[in-house]
Design a protein around this motif. Structure first.
Motif, mmCIF file in Angstrom:
data_model
loop_
_atom_site.group_PDB
_atom_site.id
_atom_site.type_symbol
_atom_site.label_atom_id
_atom_site.label_comp_id
_atom_site.label_asym_id
_atom_site.label_seq_id
_atom_site.Cartn_x
_atom_site.Cartn_y
_atom_site.Cartn_z
ATOM 1 N N VAL A 169 -12.981 -4.450 21.372
ATOM 2 C CA VAL A 169 -12.236 -4.861 22.556
ATOM 3 C C VAL A 169 -12.919 -6.038 23.242
ATOM 4 N N ARG A 170 -14.222 -5.958 23.386
ATOM 5 C CA ARG A 170 -14.947 -7.054 24.035
ATOM 6 C C ARG A 170 -14.807 -8.350 23.249
ATOM 7 N N ALA A 171 -14.787 -8.243 21.929
ATOM 8 C CA ALA A 171 -14.699 -9.431 21.087
ATOM 9 C C ALA A 171 -13.304 -10.046 21.108
ATOM 10 N N GLU A 172 -12.284 -9.216 21.196
ATOM 11 C CA GLU A 172 -10.917 -9.697 21.002
ATOM 12 C C GLU A 172 -10.147 -9.954 22.293
ATOM 13 N N ALA A 173 -10.557 -9.352 23.403
ATOM 14 C CA ALA A 173 -9.803 -9.498 24.649
ATOM 15 C C ALA A 173 -10.760 -9.821 25.796
ATOM 16 N N PRO A 174 -10.978 -11.101 26.087
ATOM 17 C CA PRO A 174 -11.882 -11.446 27.188
ATOM 18 C C PRO A 174 -11.475 -10.802 28.519
ATOM 19 N N ASP A 175 -10.173 -10.680 28.763
ATOM 20 C CA ASP A 175 -9.697 -10.089 30.015
ATOM 21 C C ASP A 175 -9.495 -8.588 29.824
ATOM 22 N N HIS A 176 -10.605 -7.873 29.647
ATOM 23 C CA HIS A 176 -10.521 -6.440 29.361
ATOM 24 C C HIS A 176 -11.136 -5.606 30.482
ATOM 25 N N LEU A 177 -10.649 -4.389 30.576
ATOM 26 C CA LEU A 177 -11.271 -3.353 31.389
ATOM 27 C C LEU A 177 -11.499 -2.174 30.467
ATOM 28 N N ILE A 178 -12.750 -1.893 30.145
ATOM 29 C CA ILE A 178 -13.086 -0.688 29.379
ATOM 30 C C ILE A 178 -13.410 0.407 30.388
ATOM 31 N N VAL A 179 -12.672 1.498 30.322
ATOM 32 C CA VAL A 179 -12.838 2.591 31.281
ATOM 33 C C VAL A 179 -13.271 3.840 30.519
ATOM 34 N N ARG A 180 -14.541 4.195 30.663
ATOM 35 C CA ARG A 180 -15.055 5.407 30.007
ATOM 36 C C ARG A 180 -14.749 6.630 30.877
ATOM 37 N N THR A 181 -14.359 7.698 30.217
ATOM 38 C CA THR A 181 -14.087 8.925 30.943
ATOM 39 C C THR A 181 -14.676 10.106 30.187
ATOM 40 N N ALA A 182 -14.520 11.303 30.727
ATOM 41 C CA ALA A 182 -15.111 12.500 30.109
ATOM 42 C C ALA A 182 -14.487 13.748 30.712
ATOM 43 N N TRP A 183 -14.517 14.821 29.941
ATOM 44 C CA TRP A 183 -14.105 16.144 30.405
ATOM 45 C C TRP A 183 -12.702 16.107 31.030
ATOM 46 N N LEU A 184 -11.782 15.435 30.363
ATOM 47 C CA LEU A 184 -10.431 15.282 30.897
ATOM 48 C C LEU A 184 -9.632 16.582 30.830
ATOM 49 N N TYR A 185 -8.832 16.805 31.838
ATOM 50 C CA TYR A 185 -7.859 17.885 31.837
ATOM 51 C C TYR A 185 -6.608 17.382 32.548
ATOM 52 N N GLY A 186 -5.461 18.023 32.249
ATOM 53 C CA GLY A 186 -4.229 17.606 32.900
ATOM 54 C C GLY A 186 -3.115 18.584 32.629
ATOM 55 N N ALA A 187 -1.960 18.309 33.213
ATOM 56 C CA ALA A 187 -0.826 19.216 33.109
ATOM 57 C C ALA A 187 -0.078 19.047 31.795
ATOM 58 N N HIS A 188 -0.190 17.882 31.181
ATOM 59 C CA HIS A 188 0.672 17.556 30.045
ATOM 60 C C HIS A 188 -0.070 17.679 28.718
ATOM 61 N N GLY A 189 -0.498 18.875 28.386
ATOM 62 C CA GLY A 189 -1.180 19.086 27.113
ATOM 63 C C GLY A 189 -2.231 20.168 27.222
ATOM 64 N N GLY A 190 -2.761 20.564 26.067
ATOM 65 C CA GLY A 190 -3.826 21.554 26.066
ATOM 66 C C GLY A 190 -5.102 20.986 26.658
ATOM 67 N N CYS A 191 -5.849 21.820 27.382
ATOM 68 C CA CYS A 191 -7.096 21.360 27.989
ATOM 69 C C CYS A 191 -7.966 22.570 28.322
ATOM 70 N N PHE A 192 -9.200 22.315 28.663
ATOM 71 C CA PHE A 192 -10.177 23.369 28.929
ATOM 72 C C PHE A 192 -9.723 24.339 30.024
ATOM 73 N N PRO A 193 -9.263 23.874 31.183
ATOM 74 C CA PRO A 193 -8.875 24.851 32.210
ATOM 75 C C PRO A 193 -7.752 25.779 31.764
ATOM 76 N N LYS A 194 -6.773 25.258 31.036
ATOM 77 C CA LYS A 194 -5.684 26.120 30.567
ATOM 78 C C LYS A 194 -6.206 27.177 29.605
ATOM 79 N N THR A 195 -7.126 26.771 28.721
ATOM 80 C CA THR A 195 -7.695 27.718 27.768
ATOM 81 C C THR A 195 -8.495 28.804 28.478
ATOM 82 N N MET A 196 -9.329 28.403 29.436
ATOM 83 C CA MET A 196 -10.154 29.377 30.150
ATOM 84 C C MET A 196 -9.302 30.325 30.994
ATOM 85 N N ALA A 197 -8.254 29.813 31.606
ATOM 86 C CA ALA A 197 -7.381 30.685 32.399
ATOM 87 C C ALA A 197 -6.668 31.697 31.504
ATOM 88 N N ARG A 198 -6.259 31.251 30.328
ATOM 89 C CA ARG A 198 -5.601 32.180 29.398
ATOM 90 C C ARG A 198 -6.567 33.259 28.941
#
Length: 287
Positions: free
Chosen positions: A141-170
């Motif tokens: 990405v850095r090489a090919e798109a000078p106007d980039h925003l790389i956004v690192r994330t972690a431990w994602l959860y959400g309403a639209h799909g399987g995720c850790f909180p849904k599994t633990m609640a079940r």
């Protein structure tokens, strides 16, 4: 302020995932022109298809990735094609279209051995196939798109799909006791909060570079599970255990806490404390 980037057409790749779904809903709710592309709509390994798909776009967001962490250990070449080659293809196509390119990356690019939050410019030292392919994607990405925003994330959860909180609640609904690892520390992050952060970064015309899109604060999977069980209204006992009791093909980072200095330097507020954000997210995520 980059008015075009803020109000022009957006294209979201990986539109059917947790983050992609939330991002599209957010953009639509504010009246933005947004096109969502699912895997069936765009093969990220097809550079020419990406070039055609991005014509006229002002912002392209790549939420697509091979995220099967354990499976990547045996299929690293296939994961590389998606996470590295695919990311570079999309970045190149976005640059050709004159669009700002936002690429979602991961804490797995680090070694997980730190004791203080990882800075945005900390050395990359991935220990898994997934981490290696995502690190390679960042370089592409850095090489090919000078106007980039790389956004690192972690431990994602959400309403639209399987995720850790849904599994633990079940599991809490089915069992009287749960054993959850207490030696992996990170920042549980709601996909809606990450979607809003991405939009705020673009709206702020943040300088090209790398940012960390995680909640503030920190906890362990054990600590997060305790909060989940209480929120869900169960009496299940949650006991701490170690990663040694849950061996997996891919090593998990012991420390996944990411720093937010680049956000502050760009005048963009980091996401709030993980526990407060979980309380806000829980009714929707556990619905």
């Amino acid at each position: 302020m980059n008015t075009l980037a803020r109000s022009g057409p957006w294209v979201v790749v990986g539109a059917s995932g947790m983050l992609g779904t939330d991002l599209i809903e957010l953009l639509a709710s504010r009246g933005s022109d947004v096109t969502g592309l699912r895997r069936a709509d765009l093969d990220v390994t097809d550079a020419e298809a990406a070039r055609r798909a991005f014509v006229g776009a002002a912002v392209v967001v790549n939420c697509a990735a091979w995220t099967a962490v354990d499976d990547a250990e045996e299929h690293e070449a296939e994961a590389f094609v998606v996470n590295a080659t695919g990311a570079a293809n999309l970045a190149r196509a976005a640059h050709a279209a004159g669009a700002r390119f936002v690429h979602v990356s991961t804490d797995y690019v680090f070694d997980g051995d730190a004791h203080e939050p990882y800075a945005e410019d900390a050395p990359l030292a991935p220990r898994s196939a997934y981490g290696r392919t995502k690190a390679a994607g960042e370089w592409g990405v850095r090489a090919e798109a000078p106007d980039h925003l790389i956004v690192r994330t972690a431990w994602l959860y959400g309403a639209h799909g399987g995720c850790f909180p849904k599994t633990m609640a079940r599991l809490a609904a089915e069992r009287d006791q749960l054993a959850v690892v207490d030696d992996q520390v990170g920042q549980p992050t709601w996909t809606r909060d990450l979607a809003e952060l991405i939009v705020r970064l673009v709206d702020a015309d943040a300088p090209a570079g790398t940012y960390h899109g995680t909640s503030s604060g920190r906890t362990s999977w054990f600590g997060f599970t305790q909060r989940i069980v209480v929120t869900a209204g169960y009496d299940t006992t949650v006991e701490p255990t170690t990663s040694e009791n849950f061996p997996r093909p891919a090593p998990r980072p012991a420390y996944s806490v990411l720093g937010h200095d680049s956000l502050r330097a760009a005048g963009v507020a980091p996401i709030g404390d993980w526990a407060e954000r979980w309380d806000a997210a829980a009714p929707e995520v556990l619905a």
